[in-house]
Design a protein around this motif. Structure first.
Motif, short mmCIF file in Angstrom:
data_model
loop_
_atom_site.label_atom_id
_atom_site.label_comp_id
_atom_site.label_asym_id
_atom_site.label_seq_id
_atom_site.Cartn_x
_atom_site.Cartn_y
_atom_site.Cartn_z
N LEU A 27 0.84 -1.19 0.00
CA LEU A 27 0.00 0.00 0.00
C LEU A 27 0.88 1.24 0.00
CD1 LEU A 27 -2.78 -0.85 2.64
CD2 LEU A 27 -3.04 -0.73 0.15
N VAL A 28 0.39 2.28 -0.69
CA VAL A 28 1.02 3.59 -0.64
C VAL A 28 0.03 4.53 0.04
CG1 VAL A 28 2.05 5.49 -1.95
CG2 VAL A 28 2.26 3.13 -2.78
N LEU A 29 0.42 5.10 1.18
CA LEU A 29 -0.46 5.94 1.98
C LEU A 29 0.09 7.36 2.04
CD1 LEU A 29 -0.81 3.52 5.06
CD2 LEU A 29 -2.26 3.58 3.02
N ASP A 30 -0.82 8.31 2.20
CA ASP A 30 -0.35 9.67 2.44
C ASP A 30 -0.13 9.87 3.93
OD1 ASP A 30 -2.81 10.06 3.63
OD2 ASP A 30 -3.61 11.33 2.03
N GLU A 31 0.21 11.10 4.33
CA GLU A 31 0.55 11.34 5.72
C GLU A 31 -0.64 11.19 6.66
OE1 GLU A 31 0.10 15.50 3.84
OE2 GLU A 31 0.73 13.48 3.27
N HIS A 32 -1.86 11.14 6.07
CA HIS A 32 -3.07 10.96 6.88
C HIS A 32 -3.57 9.52 6.82
CE1 HIS A 32 -3.13 15.27 7.36
NE2 HIS A 32 -3.20 15.45 6.05
#
Length: 362
Positions: A27-32
């Motif tokens: 998975l690639v997640l943002d800072e949130h």
């Protein structure tokens, strides 16, 4: 150094292609912790669709099943402090997959031209590996328990054998004291000495470390020390020494070697020095390896005791030694020049042993 990517669009395409070709779920997640991208293996492994995954908060995927305490700890506490984490193990009932043990690897990607960060989160399923490890641990525990049980049974058997030999020796001695015939008494005492010899060999063999292999040097040293303590008196001192190579032999061979040494040493103590001598000595040597070795028992006595020679009649001790030498596939030679030198060889050494010896005694 890496080669610069020509443009933002090309870099985005390349990144998506890399994510999509990774075999492990990623998975690639943002800072949130919103899902920006997911690998094809993530969708296949966890049986979810892209439209129900992309753009959603990780903890809200499905019906909130991904709100895993261990995952929160990793993303919200560990990653901000350490930037990266490898091998974070989680045991959980994962959505669409069931109970699994996963290793989570996470990276906090910081960009030089942007204040935003991206988190890469990879999953490695180690459920089967952990199951094998647990089964192996259980098997090892059972094996150790069986070995312990075997050791207890072996010690019990050794104890029973020792008691039986002591009972037999006591009966023989009682009979020897009760009979009137001197010849019968002599044979009973001789048989008593043989039983004691077997008991001594067994006791020293069992005191050695290990069961399958025995180190010859310490074994023969203990055996000869016991024989000297029980048979050599202060008014007829005899120096009994052992010189042995650092060799291990099988325990069954060690029993035969011990019995041979016992018989030959007892014979030398009894008959080699009819008159006390200050320089009286008996030496036991063992040279070679586990398959090809030479055992010698040498004394500097009167040199007239050759009863152990093959083909010559003798008492019970003679029969025992000749039988044991044959059992070991060995050959025995005796020299009676200035004492008695008995040598027993096995393997290639035995094949090379001449039929007669006239060389001086060492």
């Amino acid at each position: 150094m890496t080669r610069p990517i020509p443009g933002i669009v090309d870099a985005q395409t390349l990144a998506e292609a890399i994510v999509d070709t990774i075999h492990e779920p990623l998975l690639v997640l943002d800072e949130h912790f919103t899902v920006l991208a997911a690998s094809r293996s993530f969708y296949e492994t966890f049986r979810v669709e892209p439209q129900a995954t992309l753009g959603r908060l990780l903890y809200a995927l499905g019906e909130g099943q991904w709100d895993i305490p261990a995952l929160r700890l990793l993303l919200e506490t560990i990653i901000p402090q350490h930037t990266a984490m490898d091998g974070f193990e989680v045991d959980y009932d994962f959505p669409g997959l069931g109970r699994r043990t996963m290793l989570l690897n996470a990276r906090n990607v910081i960009y030089a031209t942007s204040p935003r960060t991206t988190i890469l989160l990879a999953f490695t399923d180690v459920t089967a590996r952990r199951l094998i490890e647990r089964e192996r641990a259980v098997l090892l525990e059972r094996t150790e328990a069986l070995l312990q049980q075997k050791q207890v049974l072996l010690q019990e058997m050794q104890h029973r054998v020792a008691n039986s030999l002591q009972i037999i020796a006591s009966i023989l001695m009682l009979k020897a004291r009760a009979v009137n015939s001197e010849e019968t008494r002599f044979h009973l005492k001789d048989a008593h000495q043989r039983v004691i010899s077997v008991a001594e060999v067994q006791s020293h063999l069992h005191a050695s470390e290990g069961v399958d292999r025995i180190e010859v040097g310490p074994y023969l040293n203990k055996l000869c020390a016991s024989l000297a303590a029980s048979m050599i008196s202060d008014h007829r001192p005899i120096a009994l020494t052992v010189l042995a190579d650092h060799v291990y032999i099988r325990s069954d061979k060690a029993v035969s070697v011990g019995l041979i040494v016992t018989e030959l040493v007892i014979n030398a103590i009894k008959y080699a020095f009819p008159i006390a001598r200050a320089d009286a000595r008996i030496m036991v040597t063992f040279k070679g390896d586990a398959d090809d070795w030479e055992l010698c028992v040498i004394d500097n006595g009167i040199g007239q005791v050759a009863a152990f020679a093959p083909g010559k009649p003798g008492g019970l001790g003679t029969v025992i030694v000749q039988a044991l030498v044959k059992q070991l596939d060995g050959r025995m030679a005796i020299i009676t020049d200035h004492g008695v030198h008995v040598s027993i060889r096995t393997g290639r050494l035995a094949l090379a042993l001449p039929e007669t010896h006239d060389e001086p005694k060492v």
